[in-house]
Design a protein around this motif. Structure first.
Motif, mmCIF file in Angstrom:
data_model
loop_
_atom_site.group_PDB
_atom_site.id
_atom_site.type_symbol
_atom_site.label_atom_id
_atom_site.label_comp_id
_atom_site.label_asym_id
_atom_site.label_seq_id
_atom_site.Cartn_x
_atom_site.Cartn_y
_atom_site.Cartn_z
ATOM 1 N N TYR A 1 -13.196 19.780 71.782
ATOM 2 C CA TYR A 1 -12.531 18.655 72.616
ATOM 3 C C TYR A 1 -12.782 18.993 73.884
ATOM 4 N N ARG A 2 -13.415 17.841 74.531
ATOM 5 C CA ARG A 2 -13.346 17.696 76.017
ATOM 6 C C ARG A 2 -12.932 16.388 76.680
ATOM 7 N N LEU A 3 -12.088 16.374 77.640
ATOM 8 C CA LEU A 3 -11.548 15.634 78.533
ATOM 9 C C LEU A 3 -12.451 15.002 79.531
ATOM 10 N N HIS A 4 -12.616 13.706 79.584
ATOM 11 C CA HIS A 4 -13.416 13.149 80.909
ATOM 12 C C HIS A 4 -12.585 13.388 82.305
#
Lengths: 445, 445
Positions: free
Chosen positions: A36-39
């Motif tokens: 999971y990556r966050l913008h």
């Protein structure tokens, strides 16, 4: 290609975060897988959405010029009412007779050229592309797939293996060949079709020499992950002919361009004047409900369907169908593609005006409401352009406007607002870009 | 293996249909791909569902003893209210911070042994298995997958290629090896674990000799598509050890057994006293909303997540999360697995009683509310047993009760009612089976 495959993301320690967000991120990291990556350098935190707007816990509004799943806007009341009404009545699977499935299938297929006359439902765009590849390989008896240099077609093992955009860490299939698009190669429009056809022919020759053969040319009809390369319309036609002559099928990935995003047409392949063998659908089909489809010619669809067993538990269940049916009704009734076309013209004109006034906008490409806006000046090195694009994206976020980046160098703004966007939203967006360019564009060489 | 891979289906011309259904089928065939199949010689047609019941256009009620997606029953008002409420508020994707995603992830992971501490969301069980194979192959550097003889793990290209249940028309991966289960091989319980381990060891040896190596042992912890082979509990443990010793991961496919179906436990692997490396979820997770997940040990999940890029557009969006959260709340609050255990005992006792009274029930296998009930007598040939099972399924349908068949010979009734089933429903089902056996069972040798 950029060394950082997703530059627009949060990196721990890069920016000071409020305690509330820092605590939530710590909990996320403790339970979600590391994929999971966050913008954004400072991630955004949303609790509410409505139309073109998303709201954070303090009630601050963010103008959404990025999300292409809720094409009809966030939390569309009519779509949600259709979903809730059907959920209260029945959600039958496709092994039982249920009339709404057939009604919607007929309405959906009627939006395509008459050659494309059959549909199989899926739950996601990845499932659509995965199924289309299965059909193409079974029907042709070949294994080779031709895609563009920075194509992205989804998450399943089979489609990730034909998605060079995922970078070196995801192994490519030995059966995939990449072709260079005329736009990024700097080929003039008049030679674009010949150039693309020559690229495809070379890929076919190589696949045939190795005994792999051509199963499919798989393309996103606006080449979004390559940086949004849409012009000149029709440049893919010769490549399509070459693949057919070699016994392959033509698959148009309409997960992003489909359902009116390109404005002038319902489907992106129509801009290029070709009729594919298979078309894959996803993202906006249910305005957020997980539903996708493969639409295709009956010869290929029937050959697969009568040979292989394929069933998909959730796909085509009545609640997804009712939701997608409401989306299609609104798209057609409210002339949403026409609105996307008009707003695309307004946004393009405004960006062209800004490009003349301020340094930092190098090129603008769009079809309807899908834009690639190259950041930087001609004299800037690729790394500096990429850094500027990231600065602009994060400055817009701080100003309450959501976009991201795309392209081989990740230096193009990726701009794709919900299709319900109005003149006032376009003007707000342009004013924000202007402010950010004054702040950032002039601070760079 | 049965020559007909899906015997319980409609075949044009086999039975006279009412005009209304015949017309709807003609329209279906004219627009849906040929892969769609309808259950039963005379397909059922449903317009409404509620709890354990489905209703046709004439208002006739059918008792659902087959559908394992709506585990909490059709059209559960509390689940639907949670979905509608969230749909009206926001459906954020996982690249924005949103607290419900984290809340639910923590609650879900807490239902697993502590070693299984990370989750990645998907939209379907097929996507879950596809992702688990990607993780196992990346982490181990090996390609080989070991499955049971008639395993079915989903629809994507990669999982279909390790699903021998799909039959000869779907090509198996050169890297898959099948193992025979002790039950169908007639191995006594006391030797079952050794037999299974020997089978797995032979598969490992073969994979290693060919330089393929073992990426994973992938198993449905109730081996449903093999015919529901659940006993003796623990028989898989030696095979699990052998795969780990060979450097492979252990993947438990809980798409069917998970979320309390097996009664005594939340997860089917718990019956066998093993802790897998990866667990795949799907079907009942959202009571019909398309949502799945991979839950796993952080070592493997983090290795994959920090190496490969993986994102799934719809997966983990807030509306799916809110729906799954409501399902988990109800499962725990209303002690649904405990109910499945109790109703499983009642159904088993009733079937054992019937087996003594009437010819035609050859064997009964179950874990909680997932049953395989072998049809036919010892003296009947496989084809006659299979024909009898199909006759029973269709006679039950005519009596207003829904089940289907499973197993290598498709001669076992597949019985898996929603988990909310009560004593009255079990008794109605047993009475219907009794009537059908009197009508059909005695008419056969």
């Amino acid at each position: 290609m950029s060394t950082d495959l997703m530059p627009n993301r949060y990196r721990p320690g890069e920016a000071q975060l409020p305690q509330r967000e820092a605590a939530l991120i710590a909990r996320r990291d403790g339970v979600l897988g590391a994929s999971y990556r966050l913008h954004y350098r400072r991630p955004v935190h949303f609790l509410r959405g409505e139309g073109m707007w998303l709201y954070d816990p303090d009630g601050r509004a963010y103008l959404d010029f990025y999300n292409n799943v809720p094409s009809l806007g966030h939390c569309h009341p009519e779509v949600n009412a259709a979903m809730a009404e059907q959920a209260g009545r029945i959600s039958a699977n496709t092994r039982y007779l249920e009339p709404r499935l057939v009604d919607y299938a007929e309405r959906l297929v009627a939006t395509f050229p008459p050659e494309l006359d059959r549909v199989v439902f899926t739950c996601t765009g990845s499932e659509s592309n995965d199924l289309a590849l299965r059909i193409a390989r079974l029907v042709t008896g070949n294994e080779g797939v031709i895609v563009s240099n920075y194509a992205y077609h989804g998450t399943s093992a089979a489609v990730a293996a034909v998605s060079p955009n995922l970078g070196d860490a995801v192994m490519l299939s030995p059966n995939v060949r990449m072709v260079t698009l005329p736009g990024p190669a700097g080929i003039p429009d008049a030679q674009a079709a010949d150039y693309f056809q020559a690229q495809v022919r070379a890929a076919i020759t190589d696949l045939n020499r190795r005994g792999i053969g051509v199963a499919a040319l798989l393309f996103d009809s606006i080449f979004s992950s390559d940086g949004v390369w849409v012009d000149p319309p029709g440049f893919i036609a010769g490549g399509v002919d070459a693949v057919r002559a070699a016994g392959g099928l033509v698959i148009s990935d309409e997960v992003q361009p489909g359902f009116g995003r390109t404005g002038a047409h319902m489907w992106g392949f129509e801009r290029h004047g070709v009729v594919p063998d298979l078309v894959t659908l996803g993202k906006p089909m249910g305005n957020g409900f997980p539903i996708g489809a493969v639409v295709g010619r009956h010869a290929a669809m029937d050959r697969f369907g009568t040979t292989a067993r394929y069933s998909n538990t959730f796909a085509g269940n009545t609640i997804g169908i009712a939701t997608a049916d409401a989306v299609l009704t609104i798209l057609q009734r409210d002339q949403i593609p026409q609105n996307a076309f008009a707003m695309g013209l307004r946004l393009r004109a405004g960006l062209e005006r800004l490009a003349k006034q301020r340094p930092g906008i190098r090129a603008i490409r769009n079809a309807g409401l899908f834009f690639g806006v190259d950041m930087g000046t001609e004299s800037m090195a690729p790394a500096a352009r990429r850094a500027m694009a990231q600065d602009v994206v994060n400055a817009l976020r701080d100003d309450g406007v959501l976009v991201s980046t795309t392209g081989a160098n990740e230096d193009a703004l990726k701009v794709r607002p919900p299709l319900i966007c109005q003149a006032e939203h376009v003007d707000l967006f342009l004013a924000a870009v202007d402010r950010v360019l004054i702040r950032i564009g002039t601070a760079r060489p």
